[in-house]
Each structure stands twice: as C-alpha cells, then as structure tokens.
Design a protein around this motif. Sequence first.
Motif, PDB file in Angstrom:
ATOM      1  N   LEU A 103      47.077  27.618  35.078  1.00  0.00           N
ATOM      2  CA  LEU A 103      47.461  27.041  36.360  1.00  0.00           C
ATOM      3  C   LEU A 103      46.422  27.407  37.411  1.00  0.00           C
ATOM      4  N   GLU A 104      46.014  26.430  38.212  1.00  0.00           N
ATOM      5  CA  GLU A 104      45.111  26.689  39.329  1.00  0.00           C
ATOM      6  C   GLU A 104      45.944  27.233  40.488  1.00  0.00           C
ATOM      7  N   LEU A 105      45.725  28.512  40.817  1.00  0.00           N
ATOM      8  CA  LEU A 105      46.543  29.174  41.823  1.00  0.00           C
ATOM      9  C   LEU A 105      45.681  29.749  42.939  1.00  0.00           C
ATOM     10  N   THR A 106      46.255  29.795  44.125  1.00  0.00           N
ATOM     11  CA  THR A 106      45.638  30.481  45.254  1.00  0.00           C
ATOM     12  C   THR A 106      46.429  31.760  45.488  1.00  0.00           C
ATOM     13  N   CYS A 107      45.729  32.890  45.465  1.00  0.00           N
ATOM     14  CA  CYS A 107      46.430  34.167  45.552  1.00  0.00           C
ATOM     15  C   CYS A 107      45.560  35.207  46.272  1.00  0.00           C
ATOM     16  N   PRO A 108      46.171  36.296  46.737  1.00  0.00           N
ATOM     17  CA  PRO A 108      45.387  37.363  47.369  1.00  0.00           C
ATOM     18  C   PRO A 108      44.369  37.936  46.388  1.00  0.00           C
ATOM     19  N   ALA A 109      43.155  38.180  46.845  1.00  0.00           N
ATOM     20  CA  ALA A 109      42.099  38.665  45.961  1.00  0.00           C
ATOM     21  C   ALA A 109      42.423  40.032  45.376  1.00  0.00           C
ATOM     22  N   ASP A 110      43.211  40.820  46.091  1.00  0.00           N
ATOM     23  CA  ASP A 110      43.541  42.155  45.585  1.00  0.00           C
ATOM     24  C   ASP A 110      44.865  42.186  44.833  1.00  0.00           C
ATOM     25  N   ASP A 111      45.434  41.015  44.570  1.00  0.00           N
ATOM     26  CA  ASP A 111      46.709  40.958  43.838  1.00  0.00           C
ATOM     27  C   ASP A 111      46.749  39.693  42.977  1.00  0.00           C
ATOM     28  N   ILE A 112      45.809  39.606  42.051  1.00  0.00           N
ATOM     29  CA  ILE A 112      45.702  38.438  41.174  1.00  0.00           C
ATOM     30  C   ILE A 112      46.616  38.637  39.957  1.00  0.00           C
ATOM     31  N   PRO A 113      47.550  37.734  39.706  1.00  0.00           N
ATOM     32  CA  PRO A 113      48.425  37.896  38.523  1.00  0.00           C
ATOM     33  C   PRO A 113      47.630  37.709  37.233  1.00  0.00           C
ATOM     34  N   SER A 114      47.946  38.514  36.236  1.00  0.00           N
ATOM     35  CA  SER A 114      47.256  38.408  34.953  1.00  0.00           C
ATOM     36  C   SER A 114      47.720  37.188  34.171  1.00  0.00           C
ATOM     37  N   GLU A 115      48.980  36.739  34.433  1.00  0.00           N
ATOM     38  CA  GLU A 115      49.530  35.561  33.771  1.00  0.00           C
ATOM     39  C   GLU A 115      50.755  35.095  34.532  1.00  0.00           C
ATOM     40  N   ILE A 116      51.157  33.866  34.256  1.00  0.00           N
ATOM     41  CA  ILE A 116      52.385  33.314  34.826  1.00  0.00           C
ATOM     42  C   ILE A 116      53.364  33.086  33.685  1.00  0.00           C
ATOM     43  N   THR A 117      54.544  33.665  33.805  1.00  0.00           N
ATOM     44  CA  THR A 117      55.557  33.565  32.754  1.00  0.00           C
ATOM     45  C   THR A 117      56.452  32.345  32.994  1.00  0.00           C
TER      46      THR A 117
END
Length: 231
Positions: free
Chosen positions: A133-147
């Motif tokens: 998934l193309e996601l926009t997220c905080p650079a210091d809190d990037i999820p390793s995966e989406i469940t």
Amino acid sequence: MSDQLTLSAEVRERAGKGASRAMRREGRVPAVIYGDKKDPEPIHLNERELMKLLHTGHFMNSLVSLTIGKDKTNALPKDVQFHPVNDRPMHVDFLRIGKGASVTLAVPVNFINEEESPGLKRGGVLNVVRHELELTCPADDIPSEITVELDGLEVGDSIHISQVKLPDGVASAIDDRDFTIAGVVAPSALKRDDAEEEEEGVEGEEGEEVAADEVPTTSQGDGSEGGEEES
C-alpha cells in the motif's frame, strides 16, 4: 513501526565515473544524500554492510541512520542501482529526513485469519490485488506492515482500503477512490463445473424444444380417394 537500520558512511571526496569505479573495486558503493533544503552530500558505503540491509527485504521502506564521521543523518532509501550482470549495488540515493517530516512509501500487506473466512474454507481463493500500500506516514514512525483481517469473507466479497484500520498518523497516498486490496473468488474448477452445469441445462431445454417440434400432427382423410378407387 519498522526497525531503524544503521549504516556507516564516509564523505566522497572525488566525483566522476573513474572515481566511482575505483571505489567499487575497493568494496565501496557510491551514494548521495539529498533533500531537506540542503545541498546534496556525496558519500560512499561498505558494500557488505549494504548487502546485509538489502537482504532484510524492507530496506526501501525503512528509515536508515547514516553515521558520517561524528554526525548522524536520518534518510530514506529512494533508489538503488544494480549491475545488470552480477546484481551488485552500483549506487544508492537517500532522501534526507528532517525532524517532524512525513514520507510516502510502499508498505507490505499481511493477510491474517484465513481460517475464519467461510469462503476460503469452502475452497475459495484469495485474490490479492495489492501486496503493498502506498502510504503517507511520519518519517520516525513507519509501519513495518499493514495487517488485513479476512474474518467472515464469503466467495465474492472484497476488501477495500476504507475497511482497513491504519495506524494513527498514517493515511493512504491514494485518496481519490476506495480501491480494492483483495477479494475471495471461486476456484477455477468450481467455475468450470458451474459453466458445465449451465451448458447442460441449456442443452436440455433445447432438446425439449426440438422434441416438441418433432411430434407429428394427426390428420383424418375424407375417404374420397378410397371411394374413387372402389368405383
């Protein structure tokens, strides 16, 4: 959150193809850090250390802490160029990440609870449309995966991005449509069986129509020809 990776680097004093080739012969990989309204910074990396991170499988969607002398720079890998023959890394581009910055990147999807899907239990097949998934997220809190949970899915059901719970501060980079991530479809064998049954039903109906058309009509003669013969 994905684990932050670390790499040691050195400032690249010389530029040009000749200097880059010399570095690669010494087991170094040329690279550059750009962004955050600062001048590009040419560096070089240890090839073995870089290969270890590349083999983790999540190098391109992880924040990397680059140690350059006494300084540390947080950066996001944006591009890795590989040799077309031996697949050795030839050059790496890093995007410098400032404090409080947001990044857009691809995050892998992990599907769980397949055993809780009635459609899959009956032989349905999980058709994955998007593995990332193309996601926009905080650079210091990037999820390793989406469940993504598959509980309750029947054959014919689909999962859309609106049905997925994303972490706080994380949003889909595609916000103009409710796109499909995956769905449960009937197996090809079942589709063939249904098609054959439908075809047999059509053939049966056609046979009945033909049989009805072939029934002879009964006509009664007036006996005039027989009377004439007797006369």
